[in-house]
Scaffold this motif. Structure first.
Motif, short mmCIF file in Angstrom:
data_model
loop_
_atom_site.label_atom_id
_atom_site.label_comp_id
_atom_site.label_asym_id
_atom_site.label_seq_id
_atom_site.Cartn_x
_atom_site.Cartn_y
_atom_site.Cartn_z
N LYS A 72 0.87 -1.17 0.00
CA LYS A 72 0.00 0.00 0.00
C LYS A 72 0.91 1.22 0.00
O LYS A 72 1.78 1.35 0.85
CB LYS A 72 -0.89 0.00 1.24
N VAL A 73 0.72 2.08 -0.98
CA VAL A 73 1.53 3.30 -1.10
C VAL A 73 0.61 4.50 -0.94
O VAL A 73 -0.38 4.65 -1.66
CB VAL A 73 2.23 3.37 -2.48
N THR A 74 0.94 5.34 0.03
CA THR A 74 0.27 6.62 0.19
C THR A 74 1.32 7.69 -0.10
O THR A 74 2.35 7.75 0.57
CB THR A 74 -0.28 6.79 1.62
N PRO A 88 -1.21 17.96 -2.12
CA PRO A 88 -1.26 18.44 -0.73
C PRO A 88 -2.64 18.94 -0.31
O PRO A 88 -3.10 18.67 0.80
CB PRO A 88 -0.21 19.56 -0.71
N GLU A 89 -3.33 19.62 -1.22
CA GLU A 89 -4.67 20.13 -0.89
C GLU A 89 -5.67 18.97 -0.68
O GLU A 89 -6.47 18.99 0.25
CB GLU A 89 -5.18 21.05 -2.01
N GLU A 90 -5.60 17.96 -1.55
CA GLU A 90 -6.47 16.80 -1.39
C GLU A 90 -6.20 16.08 -0.07
O GLU A 90 -7.12 15.63 0.61
CB GLU A 90 -6.28 15.82 -2.56
N TRP A 91 -4.93 15.96 0.27
CA TRP A 91 -4.53 15.30 1.51
C TRP A 91 -5.06 16.07 2.72
O TRP A 91 -5.55 15.47 3.68
CB TRP A 91 -3.02 15.18 1.55
N GLN A 92 -4.97 17.38 2.66
CA GLN A 92 -5.48 18.20 3.74
C GLN A 92 -7.00 18.02 3.87
O GLN A 92 -7.53 17.91 4.98
CB GLN A 92 -5.14 19.67 3.51
N THR A 93 -7.70 17.96 2.75
CA THR A 93 -9.15 17.75 2.75
C THR A 93 -9.50 16.41 3.40
O THR A 93 -10.53 16.28 4.06
CB THR A 93 -9.70 17.80 1.31
N ARG A 94 -8.62 15.42 3.24
CA ARG A 94 -8.83 14.09 3.84
C ARG A 94 -8.35 14.04 5.28
O ARG A 94 -8.34 12.96 5.90
CB ARG A 94 -8.10 13.02 3.03
N ASN A 95 -7.89 15.16 5.81
CA ASN A 95 -7.35 15.22 7.17
C ASN A 95 -6.16 14.29 7.37
O ASN A 95 -5.94 13.74 8.44
CB ASN A 95 -8.43 14.92 8.22
N GLY A 96 -5.39 14.09 6.29
CA GLY A 96 -4.18 13.28 6.38
C GLY A 96 -4.43 11.81 6.63
O GLY A 96 -3.60 11.14 7.25
#
Length: 112
Positions: A45-47, A87-95
């Motif tokens: 699994k790669v994030t 980075p914006e998508e990741w922030q929206t997902r709360n990391g």
């Protein structure tokens, strides 16, 4: 002594670090969740969070990863669960990346 990543996992981490400007990278060996021998390195699994993904759709992001990890995919890595974000998508997902589902079991060697 600190636990060290296995050789294939280390190679994946290095290639992704070298190939992308990563804000966040996590490579998890999920082989133990599948019907493979102990200590296998076949399912990962790669994030990866990178500005390199800006303006790229999901297919283009996956193609970029496959391009960097071609040798590993040819040499026995059976599956990559890819969670690729700007980075914006990741922030929206709360990391938080999605959890992987449990393997349904089975093997090509099983009798049906």
């Amino acid at each position: 002594m600190p636990e060290t990543a296995a050789p294939i996992q280390s190679a994946i981490e290095k290639k992704l670090t070298d190939g992308f400007q990563a804000d966040h990278l996590r490579v998890e060996n999920e082989s133990h969740m599948h019907s493979v021998p102990p200590n296998s390195e076949t399912h990962f699994k790669v994030t990866l969070v990178s500005g390199d993904f800006e303006g790229k759709n999901r297919v283009k992001r996956h193609q970029a990863i496959y391009g960097v990890l071609g040798a590993e995919l040819q040499a026995g890595v059976h599956a990559l669960a890819l969670h690729l974000y700007t980075p914006e998508e990741w922030q929206t997902r709360n990391g938080v990346a999605p959890s992987s589902p449990q393997c349904m079991g089975g093997s090509k060697h099983d009798k049906h």
